[in-house]
Motif scaffolding. Structure first.
Motif, short mmCIF file in Angstrom:
data_model
loop_
_atom_site.label_atom_id
_atom_site.label_comp_id
_atom_site.label_asym_id
_atom_site.label_seq_id
_atom_site.Cartn_x
_atom_site.Cartn_y
_atom_site.Cartn_z
N SER A 1 18.82 10.56 17.13
CA SER A 1 20.13 10.69 16.47
C SER A 1 20.10 11.82 15.43
CB SER A 1 20.52 9.38 15.80
OG SER A 1 19.60 9.09 14.76
N PHE B 1 29.12 10.61 17.77
CA PHE B 1 27.70 10.97 17.73
C PHE B 1 27.32 11.51 16.34
CE2 PHE B 1 24.05 13.75 18.32
CZ PHE B 1 23.18 12.90 18.98
N VAL C 1 33.66 12.03 21.39
CA VAL C 1 32.22 11.82 21.53
C VAL C 1 31.47 12.55 20.42
CG1 VAL C 1 30.22 12.31 23.00
CG2 VAL C 1 32.28 11.29 23.99
N TRP D 1 25.47 16.42 29.16
CA TRP D 1 25.53 15.17 29.91
C TRP D 1 26.98 14.82 30.24
CZ3 TRP D 1 27.54 10.45 27.90
CH2 TRP D 1 27.28 9.30 28.67
N LYS E 1 22.75 18.27 24.08
CA LYS E 1 22.32 17.46 25.22
C LYS E 1 23.43 16.48 25.62
CE LYS E 1 17.46 17.66 23.96
NZ LYS E 1 16.31 16.93 23.45
N VAL E 2 24.07 15.89 24.62
CA VAL E 2 25.17 14.97 24.88
C VAL E 2 26.32 15.71 25.57
CG1 VAL E 2 26.89 13.44 23.81
CG2 VAL E 2 24.53 13.46 22.96
N LYS E 3 26.63 16.89 25.08
CA LYS E 3 27.72 17.69 25.65
C LYS E 3 27.42 18.04 27.11
CE LYS E 3 30.33 21.90 24.87
NZ LYS E 3 30.43 23.15 24.15
N PHE F 1 28.24 3.91 23.43
CA PHE F 1 27.19 4.30 22.49
C PHE F 1 26.47 3.03 22.04
CE2 PHE F 1 30.37 7.55 22.05
CZ PHE F 1 29.71 8.72 21.71
N LEU G 1 23.54 6.52 25.34
CA LEU G 1 24.89 6.66 25.86
C LEU G 1 24.89 6.30 27.33
CD1 LEU G 1 24.41 9.40 23.84
CD2 LEU G 1 26.86 9.34 24.15
N ASN H 1 20.99 17.38 18.71
CA ASN H 1 20.98 16.82 20.06
C ASN H 1 22.37 16.69 20.67
OD1 ASN H 1 18.26 16.65 20.52
ND2 ASN H 1 18.07 14.59 19.67
N PHE H 2 23.41 17.07 19.92
CA PHE H 2 24.74 16.98 20.52
C PHE H 2 24.86 17.92 21.72
CE2 PHE H 2 29.22 18.02 21.13
CZ PHE H 2 29.65 16.77 21.51
#
Length: 143
Positions: free
Chosen positions: A10, A47, A43, A21, A17-19, A82, A67, A14-15
């Motif tokens: 967290s 996040f 998101v 994904w 990577k989230v984006k 989440f 996620l 790392n956003f």
């Protein structure tokens, strides 16, 4: 339909990577446009809040966020779930900011959650087994 899950530390960095994904999910569903941007914003806000506030009670201020995405084919609803084991916090209890007030007269905080709520159709929250579970629900138009 269920997609691959993502588990990351967290931290704001790392956003990306989230984006990526989330974009892969949009690509698989074949959806694009305004709805994608709205879900990206929601998101991002959730996040970011988890990254900044969920683990302030840990030594290094970091934790894990998982996620998961599910798509309800019958209703065209994309659910982004989440999960974190940070400090208990239900963002739905946060009072919406008084937008018409001048920025200097508003209380600090809550704008990100407010934006997230406006960008999706609904948000659900539960605390179970010492974990926060927040679900964003967004109706998607598929091309």
């Amino acid at each position: 339909m269920e997609f691959t899950s993502l588990t990351v530390e967290s931290i704001i960095e790392n956003f990306s990577k989230v984006k990526d994904w989330l974009q892969a999910i949009f690509d698989k569903l074949g959806c694009q446009g305004k709805q994608n941007k709205q879900l990206f914003i929601a998101v991002d806000e959730i996040f970011t809040n988890i990254s900044k506030y969920a683990y302030t009670n840990t030594e290094n201020g970091k934790g894990i966020v998982s996620l998961k995405a599910m798509f309800d084919n019958n209703n065209n609803i994309l659910k982004i779930v989440f999960k974190d084991n940070g400090i208990e916090y239900n963002p739905l209890y946060k009072e919406d900011p008084d937008i018409p007030k001048h920025i200097e007269q508003r209380t600090i905080g809550g704008l990100g959650i407010f934006m997230a709520k406006k960008m999706v159709d609904s948000i659900d929250y539960v605390r179970e087994d010492d974990k926060n579970t927040l679900t964003l629900n967004k109706k998607m138009i598929l091309s």
